[in-house]
Enzyme design. Structure first.
Site, mmCIF file in Angstrom:
data_model
loop_
_atom_site.group_PDB
_atom_site.id
_atom_site.type_symbol
_atom_site.label_atom_id
_atom_site.label_comp_id
_atom_site.label_asym_id
_atom_site.label_seq_id
_atom_site.Cartn_x
_atom_site.Cartn_y
_atom_site.Cartn_z
ATOM 1 N N ARG A 18 19.866 130.160 14.957
ATOM 2 C CA ARG A 18 18.703 129.815 14.123
ATOM 3 C C ARG A 18 18.072 131.093 13.590
ATOM 4 O O ARG A 18 18.498 132.196 13.912
ATOM 5 C CB ARG A 18 17.659 129.032 14.940
ATOM 6 N N GLY A 19 17.074 130.932 12.758
ATOM 7 C CA GLY A 19 16.218 132.041 12.353
ATOM 8 C C GLY A 19 16.924 133.169 11.623
ATOM 9 O O GLY A 19 17.812 132.952 10.785
ATOM 10 N N TYR A 166 7.606 144.808 26.340
ATOM 11 C CA TYR A 166 8.311 144.439 25.114
ATOM 12 C C TYR A 166 8.652 145.685 24.302
ATOM 13 O O TYR A 166 9.756 145.794 23.743
ATOM 14 C CB TYR A 166 7.453 143.485 24.286
#
Length: 279
Positions: A18-19, A166
């Protein structure tokens, strides 16, 4: 603008169900490329669109050949098996795209160690493992490229304080990409990183960065896929070791109006992505 195409070339891409990953695969498919995609989503997810099988169908409808492989890039055996299958099916690998990524924007006290480990395993280690498995075959290609979807490294505290985990995981991906560029430059293997200047309309933006309001401030995934296509069709001996921003690549390619990528139209109030100063 590059005159090369991906017709008959083979792309190995992680997490393209996806994406952005799927958009990159579809752009290559329009040239008639072969796409081997490794992802975990084999069955429909209650909160996310698409599976590896729906992605494969879309790739073939766009004009490419697809090889969907259910696998986990945290497992080097799974990755090696996927690469072996791609080579057996298509005869080699010309482009490796490190797209798979995990995001958790929690601060140090709120980020559980297992979530930190997950980001390092998928983002940093995953990029290393996938690239390493593809490299022997890339060395046999006439225009080999590694493209890692990660940001330029900026060590200012503003990118460390809010989400240290992150930031480490994404910068780790970039270090893998730049390290490969330097190590294999003489052999003609290009390795670059690519990141958007603005938010891009993905499930992560929808679910984690502000819902519909954030999506209205984002650009379409095609801003990423068009820029990726431009990079991986360049001469591998002339284009390596760069940390590109999508919009800069597109301007270099002669795109005059970037507003065509805006989700909310030409007058949209765009939001900058993480690790980027301004639109």
């Amino acid at each position: 603008m590059s005159k090369r195409t991906l017709e008959g070339k083979t792309m190995f891409i992680s997490g393209a169900s996806r994406g952005i990953g799927l958009a990159i695969a579809l752009r290559a498919a329009r040239d008639g490329a072969n796409i081997a995609l490794i992802a975990k989503t084999a069955e429909p997810h209650p909160k996310l669109e698409g599976t590896i099988h729906t992605a494969a169908a879309a790739i073939e409808e766009a004009g490419g050949q697809a090889l969907p492989i259910v696998g986990d890039i945290r497992d080097e055996g799974s990755v090696q098996s996927a690469v072996d299958q791609a080579v057996e099916r298509f005869g080699g690998i010309d482009v490796c795209v490190n797209n798979a990524s995990a995001i958790n924007l929690a601060g140090n006290l709120d980020l559980e160690p297992k979530r930190f480990d997950l980001m390092l395993d998928i983002n940093c280690r995953g990029a290393f493992v996938v690239t390493r498995a593809c490299l022997p075959h890339l060395l046999e290609s006439d225009n080999p490229h590694v493209l890692t979807l990660s940001p330029p490294i900026d060590l200012r505290p503003e990118w460390l304080a809010p989400h240290t985990g992150y930031t480490i995981a994404k910068y780790g991906m970039t270090l893998v990409g730049l390290g490969v560029a330097q190590e294999f430059k003489e052999q003609g293997v290009a390795s670059n990183t690519l990141w958007p200047r603005t938010l891009v309309a993905t499930a992560a933006v929808q679910n984690l960065l502000g819902g519909d309001a954030a999506m209205a401030k984002a650009r379409k995934p095609e801003v990423y896929s068009d820029a990726a296509y431009a990079v991986i069709t360049r001469d591998s001996r002339e284009c390596t070791g760069n940390s590109f921003l999508c919009e800069d690549v597109l301007l270099e390619e002669g795109v005059e109006d970037l507003s065509v990528y805006n989700c909310a139209g030409a007058d949209a109030d765009l939001a900058v992505d993480l690790f980027v100063d301004h639109v």
